[in-house]
Design a protein around this motif. Structure first.
Motif, PDB file in Angstrom:
ATOM      1  N   THR A 115       0.855  -1.177   0.000  1.00 41.51           N
ATOM      2  CA  THR A 115       0.000   0.000   0.000  1.00 41.51           C
ATOM      3  C   THR A 115       0.896   1.232   0.000  1.00 41.51           C
ATOM      4  O   THR A 115       2.092   1.158   0.308  1.00 41.51           O
ATOM      5  CB  THR A 115      -0.912   0.045   1.237  1.00 41.51           C
ATOM      6  OG1 THR A 115      -0.104   0.230   2.410  1.00 41.51           O
ATOM      7  CG2 THR A 115      -1.732  -1.228   1.371  1.00 41.51           C
ATOM      8  N   LEU A 116       0.323   2.375  -0.325  1.00 40.25           N
ATOM      9  CA  LEU A 116       1.100   3.613  -0.333  1.00 40.25           C
ATOM     10  C   LEU A 116       1.651   3.906   1.061  1.00 40.25           C
ATOM     11  O   LEU A 116       2.809   4.318   1.215  1.00 40.25           O
ATOM     12  CB  LEU A 116       0.228   4.770  -0.824  1.00 40.25           C
ATOM     13  CG  LEU A 116       0.886   6.145  -0.911  1.00 40.25           C
ATOM     14  CD1 LEU A 116       2.138   6.099  -1.769  1.00 40.25           C
ATOM     15  CD2 LEU A 116      -0.113   7.160  -1.461  1.00 40.25           C
ATOM     16  N   HIS A 117       0.841   3.681   2.091  1.00 41.90           N
ATOM     17  CA  HIS A 117       1.311   3.918   3.458  1.00 41.90           C
ATOM     18  C   HIS A 117       2.497   3.020   3.798  1.00 41.90           C
ATOM     19  O   HIS A 117       3.485   3.475   4.381  1.00 41.90           O
ATOM     20  CB  HIS A 117       0.178   3.679   4.452  1.00 41.90           C
ATOM     21  CG  HIS A 117       0.630   3.697   5.879  1.00 41.90           C
ATOM     22  ND1 HIS A 117       1.149   4.824   6.475  1.00 41.90           N
ATOM     23  CD2 HIS A 117       0.672   2.712   6.821  1.00 41.90           C
ATOM     24  CE1 HIS A 117       1.479   4.548   7.724  1.00 41.90           C
ATOM     25  NE2 HIS A 117       1.206   3.275   7.953  1.00 41.90           N
ATOM     26  N   GLU A 118       2.406   1.746   3.431  1.00 37.85           N
ATOM     27  CA  GLU A 118       3.520   0.834   3.700  1.00 37.85           C
ATOM     28  C   GLU A 118       4.786   1.295   2.992  1.00 37.85           C
ATOM     29  O   GLU A 118       5.889   1.221   3.547  1.00 37.85           O
ATOM     30  CB  GLU A 118       3.148  -0.582   3.252  1.00 37.85           C
ATOM     31  CG  GLU A 118       2.097  -1.240   4.129  1.00 37.85           C
ATOM     32  CD  GLU A 118       1.528  -2.508   3.518  1.00 37.85           C
ATOM     33  OE1 GLU A 118       0.913  -3.290   4.270  1.00 37.85           O
ATOM     34  OE2 GLU A 118       1.683  -2.718   2.289  1.00 37.85           O
ATOM     35  N   SER A 119       4.628   1.806   1.781  1.00 37.37           N
ATOM     36  CA  SER A 119       5.796   2.268   1.022  1.00 37.37           C
ATOM     37  C   SER A 119       6.459   3.468   1.683  1.00 37.37           C
ATOM     38  O   SER A 119       7.678   3.500   1.867  1.00 37.37           O
ATOM     39  CB  SER A 119       5.387   2.633  -0.409  1.00 37.37           C
ATOM     40  OG  SER A 119       4.936   1.498  -1.122  1.00 37.37           O
ATOM     41  N   VAL A 120       5.661   4.481   2.054  1.00 36.60           N
ATOM     42  CA  VAL A 120       6.267   5.701   2.600  1.00 36.60           C
ATOM     43  C   VAL A 120       6.775   5.484   4.023  1.00 36.60           C
ATOM     44  O   VAL A 120       7.754   6.105   4.442  1.00 36.60           O
ATOM     45  CB  VAL A 120       5.293   6.898   2.555  1.00 36.60           C
ATOM     46  CG1 VAL A 120       4.890   7.197   1.125  1.00 36.60           C
ATOM     47  CG2 VAL A 120       4.067   6.669   3.419  1.00 36.60           C
ATOM     48  N   ALA A 121       6.125   4.587   4.776  1.00 38.17           N
ATOM     49  CA  ALA A 121       6.537   4.364   6.164  1.00 38.17           C
ATOM     50  C   ALA A 121       7.837   3.571   6.257  1.00 38.17           C
ATOM     51  O   ALA A 121       8.448   3.516   7.328  1.00 38.17           O
ATOM     52  CB  ALA A 121       5.435   3.638   6.936  1.00 38.17           C
ATOM     53  N   LEU A 168      -4.001  10.713   7.046  1.00 37.29           N
ATOM     54  CA  LEU A 168      -4.911   9.850   6.294  1.00 37.29           C
ATOM     55  C   LEU A 168      -4.679   9.926   4.793  1.00 37.29           C
ATOM     56  O   LEU A 168      -5.161   9.070   4.049  1.00 37.29           O
ATOM     57  CB  LEU A 168      -6.372  10.230   6.592  1.00 37.29           C
ATOM     58  CG  LEU A 168      -6.806  10.230   8.058  1.00 37.29           C
ATOM     59  CD1 LEU A 168      -8.314  10.454   8.145  1.00 37.29           C
ATOM     60  CD2 LEU A 168      -6.414   8.944   8.756  1.00 37.29           C
ATOM     61  N   ALA A 169      -3.939  10.929   4.345  1.00 33.95           N
ATOM     62  CA  ALA A 169      -3.833  11.197   2.907  1.00 33.95           C
ATOM     63  C   ALA A 169      -3.214  10.041   2.133  1.00 33.95           C
ATOM     64  O   ALA A 169      -3.539   9.833   0.963  1.00 33.95           O
ATOM     65  CB  ALA A 169      -3.024  12.472   2.681  1.00 33.95           C
ATOM     66  N   HIS A 170      -2.314   9.289   2.751  1.00 34.92           N
ATOM     67  CA  HIS A 170      -1.627   8.213   2.036  1.00 34.92           C
ATOM     68  C   HIS A 170      -2.044   6.835   2.545  1.00 34.92           C
ATOM     69  O   HIS A 170      -1.355   5.848   2.302  1.00 34.92           O
ATOM     70  CB  HIS A 170      -0.110   8.382   2.158  1.00 34.92           C
ATOM     71  CG  HIS A 170       0.389   8.459   3.573  1.00 34.92           C
ATOM     72  ND1 HIS A 170       0.248   9.589   4.339  1.00 34.92           N
ATOM     73  CD2 HIS A 170       1.011   7.548   4.352  1.00 34.92           C
ATOM     74  CE1 HIS A 170       0.767   9.370   5.535  1.00 34.92           C
ATOM     75  NE2 HIS A 170       1.231   8.140   5.565  1.00 34.92           N
ATOM     76  N   ARG A 171      -3.174   6.775   3.243  1.00 34.97           N
ATOM     77  CA  ARG A 171      -3.659   5.495   3.764  1.00 34.97           C
ATOM     78  C   ARG A 171      -4.885   5.018   2.988  1.00 34.97           C
ATOM     79  O   ARG A 171      -5.667   5.821   2.491  1.00 34.97           O
ATOM     80  CB  ARG A 171      -4.028   5.620   5.246  1.00 34.97           C
ATOM     81  CG  ARG A 171      -2.842   5.580   6.197  1.00 34.97           C
ATOM     82  CD  ARG A 171      -3.313   5.802   7.627  1.00 34.97           C
ATOM     83  NE  ARG A 171      -2.355   5.312   8.618  1.00 34.97           N
ATOM     84  CZ  ARG A 171      -1.354   6.023   9.104  1.00 34.97           C
ATOM     85  NH1 ARG A 171      -1.178   7.276   8.691  1.00 34.97           N
ATOM     86  NH2 ARG A 171      -0.524   5.500   9.992  1.00 34.97           N
ATOM     87  N   THR A 172      -5.055   3.705   2.925  1.00 34.66           N
ATOM     88  CA  THR A 172      -6.293   3.144   2.391  1.00 34.66           C
ATOM     89  C   THR A 172      -7.399   3.363   3.424  1.00 34.66           C
ATOM     90  O   THR A 172      -7.135   3.735   4.573  1.00 34.66           O
ATOM     91  CB  THR A 172      -6.152   1.638   2.127  1.00 34.66           C
ATOM     92  OG1 THR A 172      -5.925   0.971   3.382  1.00 34.66           O
ATOM     93  CG2 THR A 172      -4.991   1.347   1.182  1.00 34.66           C
TER      94      THR A 172
END
Length: 225
Positions: free
Chosen positions: A98-104, A200-204
């Protein structure tokens, strides 16, 4: 870059140099030509050359607009159709996470988000002026905008005890952007108010629900920026 390095290339030679199919280049070149990126694709010229827009893209500062996190988000939209059919996200199809996993997990990506959040300075004066801060002793921050919120509170003379709830990589990035990192508790926990700044912007939807549930266990009041 390939056309700049060898002006006059034929479409076939360009395809060979880039390692892509001739038909694929054939579909793309007329579009690039219509926007002035290349010339010679459809005017009968003996080879391809850079157009005015293509020349601009050789400038390092112009290229920055087409690289990095935002560019990768746009490129992920090539997976939009299968994502809609399958119920997933374009980013996950493109990257596997997910995008969140990538940025984190990536300090450079997260750093880009933190820097983008600096524009929140135009909004945070309204937040720090809210009467809710008069009864706040401890504030829990989360999201890439946490550093901007911490700075805004400091500028407004608000001095609640701050704590940050984030994973290890985001914490390391945020430490380099907050006004006084040693005054902050870098672990999540109970607080009078929680501020989720661009969290929340980069989370599913599912990841957002999990975060909000987590915050609800720590604070009775949450502010979403």
């Amino acid at each position: 870059d390939a056309v700049a390095d060898a002006p006059g290339l034929s479409a076939e030679a360009l395809a060979t140099r880039l390692g892509v199919s001739g038909p694929g280049i054939g579909v793309l070149l007329p579009l690039l030509s219509s926007y002035g990126v290349v010339v010679g694709a459809d005017d009968g010229a003996p080879g391809l050359r850079l157009g005015p827009a293509g020349e601009e893209l050789l400038d390092e500062h112009e290229r920055e607009e087409y690289t990095g996190h935002e560019a990768e988000l746009l490129l992920a939209l090539t997976h939009l159709a299968p994502a809609l059919r399958g119920g997933g996200s374009p980013w996950r199809l493109a990257s596997g996470d997910t995008l969140h996993e990538s940025v984190a997990q990536d300090a450079e990506r997260y750093g880009e988000l933190v820097e983008e959040c600096e524009q929140l300075v135009f909004l945070l004066g309204g937040l720090t002026a809210d009467p809710l801060w008069e009864s706040v002793g401890t504030c829990l921050l989360t999201g890439p905008g946490s550093a901007s919120v911490a700075a805004a509170l400091d500028d407004a003379g608000r001095r609640p005890r701050l704590r940050v709830a984030e994973d290890a990589v985001p914490v390391a990035v945020l430490r380099g952007h907050v006004p006084a990192p040693d005054r902050i508790d870098w672990t999540g926990g109970p607080a009078d108010v929680a501020v989720a700044a661009k969290a929340l912007a980069h989370r599913t939807d599912e990841e957002a629900a999990l975060l909000l549930t987590r915050l609800a266990g720590w604070a009775r009041t949450a502010v979403l920026v």
